[in-house]
Design an enzyme around this catalytic site. Sequence first.
Site, mmCIF file in Angstrom:
data_model
loop_
_atom_site.group_PDB
_atom_site.id
_atom_site.type_symbol
_atom_site.label_atom_id
_atom_site.label_comp_id
_atom_site.label_asym_id
_atom_site.label_seq_id
_atom_site.Cartn_x
_atom_site.Cartn_y
_atom_site.Cartn_z
ATOM 1 N N ARG A 1 18.408 -19.683 -0.944
ATOM 2 C CA ARG A 1 18.458 -19.825 0.557
ATOM 3 C C ARG A 1 17.081 -20.129 1.235
ATOM 4 O O ARG A 1 16.244 -19.278 0.756
ATOM 5 C CB ARG A 1 19.305 -18.553 1.259
ATOM 6 C CG ARG A 1 18.680 -17.579 1.834
ATOM 7 C CD ARG A 1 19.466 -16.531 1.983
ATOM 8 N NE ARG A 1 18.988 -15.409 1.265
ATOM 9 C CZ ARG A 1 18.416 -14.342 2.007
ATOM 10 N NH1 ARG A 1 18.328 -14.173 3.452
ATOM 11 N NH2 ARG A 1 17.965 -13.098 1.244
ATOM 12 N N CYS B 1 -12.980 8.085 2.338
ATOM 13 C CA CYS B 1 -11.679 8.439 1.912
ATOM 14 C C CYS B 1 -11.452 9.871 1.879
ATOM 15 O O CYS B 1 -12.415 10.769 1.275
ATOM 16 C CB CYS B 1 -11.647 7.685 0.385
ATOM 17 S SG CYS B 1 -10.051 8.065 -0.641
ATOM 18 N N CYS C 1 -11.671 10.799 -2.250
ATOM 19 C CA CYS C 1 -12.767 10.440 -3.074
ATOM 20 C C CYS C 1 -13.501 11.916 -3.337
ATOM 21 O O CYS C 1 -13.794 12.994 -2.582
ATOM 22 C CB CYS C 1 -13.703 9.638 -2.513
ATOM 23 S SG CYS C 1 -13.611 7.930 -2.638
ATOM 24 N N ASP D 1 -2.626 19.039 3.104
ATOM 25 C CA ASP D 1 -3.023 19.493 4.300
ATOM 26 C C ASP D 1 -1.916 19.389 5.528
ATOM 27 O O ASP D 1 -1.886 20.140 6.418
ATOM 28 C CB ASP D 1 -4.473 19.043 4.594
ATOM 29 C CG ASP D 1 -5.532 19.110 3.666
ATOM 30 O OD1 ASP D 1 -5.557 20.189 3.083
ATOM 31 O OD2 ASP D 1 -6.283 18.086 3.360
ATOM 32 N N HIS E 1 -12.139 5.242 -6.609
ATOM 33 C CA HIS E 1 -11.365 4.791 -5.495
ATOM 34 C C HIS E 1 -10.733 3.141 -5.521
ATOM 35 O O HIS E 1 -9.669 2.995 -5.343
ATOM 36 C CB HIS E 1 -12.211 4.513 -4.239
ATOM 37 C CG HIS E 1 -11.599 4.317 -2.848
ATOM 38 N ND1 HIS E 1 -10.989 5.026 -2.067
ATOM 39 C CD2 HIS E 1 -11.727 3.318 -2.069
ATOM 40 C CE1 HIS E 1 -10.551 4.692 -0.998
ATOM 41 N NE2 HIS E 1 -10.920 3.211 -0.970
ATOM 42 N N ASN F 1 3.489 6.409 -4.327
ATOM 43 C CA ASN F 1 4.063 5.677 -3.238
ATOM 44 C C ASN F 1 2.687 4.815 -3.311
ATOM 45 O O ASN F 1 1.697 5.385 -2.852
ATOM 46 C CB ASN F 1 4.143 6.469 -1.793
ATOM 47 C CG ASN F 1 4.963 5.570 -1.004
ATOM 48 O OD1 ASN F 1 5.598 4.932 -1.460
ATOM 49 N ND2 ASN F 1 4.810 6.089 0.222
ATOM 50 N N GLY G 1 3.696 1.711 2.949
ATOM 51 C CA GLY G 1 3.153 2.647 4.118
ATOM 52 C C GLY G 1 2.172 3.567 3.717
ATOM 53 O O GLY G 1 2.021 4.707 4.264
ATOM 54 N N SER H 1 -1.406 4.023 3.022
ATOM 55 C CA SER H 1 -2.744 3.342 3.692
ATOM 56 C C SER H 1 -3.900 3.477 2.733
ATOM 57 O O SER H 1 -4.892 2.886 2.797
ATOM 58 C CB SER H 1 -2.949 4.134 5.182
ATOM 59 O OG SER H 1 -3.113 5.426 4.913
ATOM 60 N N HIS I 1 -6.864 4.709 -2.734
ATOM 61 C CA HIS I 1 -7.177 5.491 -3.906
ATOM 62 C C HIS I 1 -6.068 6.092 -4.715
ATOM 63 O O HIS I 1 -5.195 6.468 -4.226
ATOM 64 C CB HIS I 1 -7.968 6.856 -3.301
ATOM 65 C CG HIS I 1 -8.628 7.506 -4.384
ATOM 66 N ND1 HIS I 1 -9.909 7.960 -4.243
ATOM 67 C CD2 HIS I 1 -8.333 8.347 -5.441
ATOM 68 C CE1 HIS I 1 -10.339 8.337 -5.252
ATOM 69 N NE2 HIS I 1 -9.387 8.879 -5.952
ATOM 70 N N HIS J 1 -3.489 7.938 -6.191
ATOM 71 C CA HIS J 1 -2.968 9.195 -6.423
ATOM 72 C C HIS J 1 -1.305 9.137 -6.346
ATOM 73 O O HIS J 1 -0.668 8.138 -5.769
ATOM 74 C CB HIS J 1 -3.430 9.865 -5.063
ATOM 75 C CG HIS J 1 -2.939 9.173 -3.843
ATOM 76 N ND1 HIS J 1 -3.378 8.100 -3.188
ATOM 77 C CD2 HIS J 1 -2.033 9.566 -2.806
ATOM 78 C CE1 HIS J 1 -2.682 7.551 -2.196
ATOM 79 N NE2 HIS J 1 -1.960 8.762 -2.089
ATOM 80 N N GLN K 1 1.951 12.471 -5.536
ATOM 81 C CA GLN K 1 2.293 13.542 -4.668
ATOM 82 C C GLN K 1 3.392 14.389 -5.701
ATOM 83 O O GLN K 1 3.908 13.689 -6.318
ATOM 84 C CB GLN K 1 2.702 13.310 -3.423
ATOM 85 C CG GLN K 1 1.838 12.510 -2.345
ATOM 86 C CD GLN K 1 2.555 12.621 -1.091
ATOM 87 O OE1 GLN K 1 3.008 13.740 -0.580
ATOM 88 N NE2 GLN K 1 2.367 11.271 -0.212
HETATM 89 P P1 H2U Z 1 0.230 8.782 0.814
HETATM 90 O O1 H2U Z 1 0.692 9.068 -0.620
HETATM 91 O O2 H2U Z 1 1.626 8.569 1.337
HETATM 92 O O3 H2U Z 1 -0.824 7.961 0.941
HETATM 93 O O4 H2U Z 1 0.082 10.313 1.435
HETATM 94 C C1 H2U Z 1 -1.190 11.204 1.133
HETATM 95 C C2 H2U Z 1 -0.908 12.512 1.214
HETATM 96 O O5 H2U Z 1 -2.438 13.144 1.710
HETATM 97 C C3 H2U Z 1 -0.250 12.514 2.701
HETATM 98 O O6 H2U Z 1 0.973 13.158 2.292
HETATM 99 C C4 H2U Z 1 -2.014 14.007 2.655
HETATM 100 C C5 H2U Z 1 -1.167 13.475 3.733
HETATM 101 O O7 H2U Z 1 -0.586 14.605 4.309
HETATM 102 N N1 H2U Z 1 -3.343 14.104 3.162
HETATM 103 C C6 H2U Z 1 -4.167 15.533 2.885
HETATM 104 O O8 H2U Z 1 -3.663 16.406 2.523
HETATM 105 N N2 H2U Z 1 -5.372 15.560 3.643
HETATM 106 C C7 H2U Z 1 -5.969 14.748 4.256
HETATM 107 O O9 H2U Z 1 -7.312 14.806 4.565
HETATM 108 C C8 H2U Z 1 -5.275 13.529 4.438
HETATM 109 C C9 H2U Z 1 -3.886 13.293 3.927
#
Ligand code: H2U
Length: 356
Positions: A35, A56, A59, A82, A119, A157, A163, A165, A168, A170, A172
């Site tokens: 389509r 960052c 970093c 945090d 990074h 993610n 989403g 941003s 680097h 990483h 969670q």
């Molecule tokens: P992403 O994986 O969506 O980018 O999220 C990164 C996490 O880092 C996000 O859950 C945390 C945010 O709460 N964060 C910190 O713990 N300290 C910071 O200084 C900024 C982001």
Amino acid sequence: MILPPTPSAIQDRPHRRLNPLSGEWVLVSPHRVERPWQGKVDAVSAAPIPAYDPECYLCPGNRRASGLRNPDYRGVHVFDNDFSALLPGTEPGDLAGPPYFRQEAVRGICRVLCFSPRHDLTLSRMSLEEIRQVVELWIAQMRELMRTYRWVQIFENRGEIMGCSNPHPHGQLWASSSAPNEAAKEDVCQRRYLQERESVLLLDALEFELSQGCRVVVENSHWVALVPFWAEWPFETLVLPRRQVHRLVDLESAEQVSLADLLQRLLTRYDNLFGVPFPYTMGWHGAPNEPGDPAHWQLHAHFYPPLLRSASVKKFMVGYEMLAEPQRDITPEAAAGRLQSLADAGAGSFRKDADR
Ligand code: H2U
Ligand code: ZN
């Protein structure tokens, strides 16, 4: 074992497939693949990424939003989020209220897992040894937190389109005193399958996938990555150990090394699919920390990439998907075929059209 229908019988007609892990159906509409597309085309950001970014928060040596400073780390690095969505101090349990407004308190902890001090890297472009250290980190975190929490959700993610941003590399983890929805559904479905058939759902599915081969994307001596028969996302994959493994902490060291190899090859194929560092949400599911035999569980990782037909066309789960059920156009077999045709050597080189 009852075999699922051969895909060829329904390949080009609308049909539904059952996800036996979640108990939910997905609508497949292969005839819609051609389509015309007049929807949103996102610009793909091509700005070069520096190896170190003073702005960052991941970093080495940089200050985070909390005011705390990251150490000058050389390998992987973990810190408590945090802005944690879960807090360790809360006393878990049901809270009184009317039956139509049920609520429960939940105890938990959230951490950020830095995969590398660099990074500008992605998991796909890290060396095998560096990826193995990420696997080891996942296992160590799981071992520590499974002592306290019922469920530990490790995830990554990746990509602006998801989403996330910060490029680097990483992931969670969110650990909680209660099992979240996806964990609870998979627990119920795998348990029921074992009770009804006296065998393990994902081991049966894997055996069938290996005998057919059409949805298998990458395999090595311990692991298989495939587009599941019931995939919702266009290029979704499931990563499975060949033997039954209940949890990440049960992986032997050879399986950890071999997982690094499989991840590198799978992620390189993803990068090569549209010639960009591929966005996705991935995460691990294994047996929850609950009393009783986890015999029904098979450890696995889900990769849910949002891209549809190019680097810039994202699939949105909206409309029918939100109100009725997930729907896909390209079949899982066709998606697997595309991934099979790509190179998986030379991480990050974005080479196309090599043999599997
Ligand atoms: P992403 O994986 O969506 O980018 O999220 C990164 C996490 O880092 C996000 O859950 C945390 C945010 O709460 N964060 C910190 O713990 N300290 C910071 O200084 C900024 C982001
Ligand atoms: Zn799962």
